[in-house]
Design a protein around this motif. Structure first.
Motif, PDB file in Angstrom:
ATOM      1  N   VAL A  78       0.840  -1.201   0.000  1.00  9.41           N
ATOM      2  CA  VAL A  78       0.000   0.000   0.000  1.00  9.41           C
ATOM      3  C   VAL A  78       0.875   1.252   0.000  1.00  9.41           C
ATOM      4  CG1 VAL A  78      -1.675   1.350   1.327  1.00  9.41           C
ATOM      5  CG2 VAL A  78      -1.967  -1.128   1.101  1.00  9.41           C
ATOM      6  N   ARG A  79       1.910   1.245   0.830  1.00  7.09           N
ATOM      7  CA  ARG A  79       2.804   2.400   0.899  1.00  7.09           C
ATOM      8  C   ARG A  79       3.476   2.629  -0.449  1.00  7.09           C
ATOM      9  NH1 ARG A  79       8.245   3.344   1.252  1.00  7.09           N
ATOM     10  NH2 ARG A  79       8.825   5.248   2.382  1.00  7.09           N
ATOM     11  N   HIS A  80       3.993   1.578  -1.057  1.00  8.41           N
ATOM     12  CA  HIS A  80       4.649   1.713  -2.360  1.00  8.41           C
ATOM     13  C   HIS A  80       3.667   2.254  -3.404  1.00  8.41           C
ATOM     14  CE1 HIS A  80       7.375   0.848  -5.669  1.00  8.41           C
ATOM     15  NE2 HIS A  80       6.366   0.278  -6.299  1.00  8.41           N
ATOM     16  N   THR A  81       2.436   1.741  -3.373  1.00  9.63           N
ATOM     17  CA  THR A  81       1.415   2.196  -4.311  1.00  9.63           C
ATOM     18  C   THR A  81       1.079   3.663  -4.071  1.00  9.63           C
ATOM     19  OG1 THR A  81       0.497  -0.050  -4.313  1.00  9.63           O
ATOM     20  CG2 THR A  81      -0.867   1.680  -5.265  1.00  9.63           C
ATOM     21  N   CYS A  82       1.008   4.063  -2.810  1.00  4.76           N
ATOM     22  CA  CYS A  82       0.735   5.465  -2.463  1.00  4.76           C
ATOM     23  C   CYS A  82       1.828   6.380  -2.996  1.00  4.76           C
ATOM     24  CB  CYS A  82       0.628   5.630  -0.951  1.00  4.76           C
ATOM     25  SG  CYS A  82      -0.973   5.196  -0.242  1.00  4.76           S
ATOM     26  N   TYR A  83       3.067   5.988  -2.778  1.00  2.00           N
ATOM     27  CA  TYR A  83       4.174   6.832  -3.224  1.00  2.00           C
ATOM     28  C   TYR A  83       4.208   6.934  -4.738  1.00  2.00           C
ATOM     29  CZ  TYR A  83       6.524   8.040   1.129  1.00  2.00           C
ATOM     30  OH  TYR A  83       6.830   8.602   2.337  1.00  2.00           O
ATOM     31  N   SER A  84       3.910   5.842  -5.422  1.00  3.35           N
ATOM     32  CA  SER A  84       3.854   5.896  -6.890  1.00  3.35           C
ATOM     33  C   SER A  84       2.745   6.835  -7.335  1.00  3.35           C
ATOM     34  CB  SER A  84       3.609   4.480  -7.455  1.00  3.35           C
ATOM     35  OG  SER A  84       4.689   3.633  -7.157  1.00  3.35           O
ATOM     36  N   TRP A  85       1.604   6.759  -6.663  1.00  2.22           N
ATOM     37  CA  TRP A  85       0.471   7.631  -6.993  1.00  2.22           C
ATOM     38  C   TRP A  85       0.822   9.087  -6.724  1.00  2.22           C
ATOM     39  CZ3 TRP A  85      -2.624  11.256  -4.818  1.00  2.22           C
ATOM     40  CH2 TRP A  85      -3.823  11.562  -5.473  1.00  2.22           C
ATOM     41  N   LEU A  86       1.439   9.354  -5.562  1.00  6.26           N
ATOM     42  CA  LEU A  86       1.814  10.726  -5.223  1.00  6.26           C
ATOM     43  C   LEU A  86       2.843  11.280  -6.209  1.00  6.26           C
ATOM     44  CD1 LEU A  86       2.076  10.446  -1.332  1.00  6.26           C
ATOM     45  CD2 LEU A  86       0.389  11.787  -2.604  1.00  6.26           C
TER      46      LEU A  86
END
Length: 202
Positions: A78-86
């Motif tokens: 989830v964190r990795h996905t969030c950072y990619s999205w951000l």
């Protein structure tokens, strides 16, 4: 029997046994996944999109899961996905924290004060507003530690940084939070100028 779903352009085969195990092991942590995504994106709809993408990624890589801590494993995705999205949608939110503060005795005392503040229910709304103003790399540390109650080791696993960095970022997050809270009088609108200045200087 299998079916296929497109995720990021790649087909996923939904084997029923694999799906059942995934639902049993991973789905209980859906609320934790959404909570982390919500705190990092600061938006309900964006968090929902991120979590959906993260769960598709988690299912795709589920064969690599080795019966460890499922919550930490999922939160890492989830964190990795969030950072990619951000990085795609709000690159200014992804703040560099190259200069770290050493964690020492004085830091520990300040952290105790901040922990007492975070445990207090009297000013929860004000605290939440101030947490949202923290840089994302500091905000995630507070959420993983205080909300999800992960150990330093687990946070290091989720974020991919050394334990010393986890401790130093937690100190910085707590110090900035406590300083901003102390500067805002009860009952008044939250003064986020000190946090905003800190964000701009990082």
């Amino acid at each position: 029997m299998t079916s296929e779903v497109e995720a990021d352009g790649h087909p996923i085969a939904w084997d029923l046994d694999r799906r059942d195990r995934f639902q049993r092991v991973v789905l209980p942590h859906l609320d934790a996944a959404y909570s982390l995504a919500r705190w990092l994106t600061r938006n309900d709809a964006d968090a929902s999109d991120v979590v959906q993408d993260a769960f598709l990624r988690a299912y795709r890589y589920f064969d690599g899961y080795r019966d460890g801590d499922a919550k930490s494993w999922l939160l890492k995705i989830v964190r990795h996905t969030c950072y990619s999205w951000l990085a795609r949608n709000r690159p200014a939110d992804v703040t560099s924290l190259d200069a770290e503060v050493e964690f020492g005795r004085e830091d520990a005392t300040r952290s105790v004060d901040a922990e007492a503040l975070l445990e207090s229910r009297s000013d929860l709304r004000r605290v939440n507003q101030l947490i949202e103003m923290l840089p994302v790399s500091l905000r995630e540390m507070l959420i993983l530690r205080e909300l999800h109650e992960l150990s330093y080791h687990e946070i290091a696993e989720v974020t991919g940084v050394p334990i010393g960095t986890v401790m130093s970022r937690l100190y910085r997050a707590r110090s900035q939070l406590l300083g901003a809270f102390d500067s805002a009088s009860p009952g008044s609108p939250v003064d986020t100028s000190s946090l905003a200045m800190t964000r701009a200087s990082l």
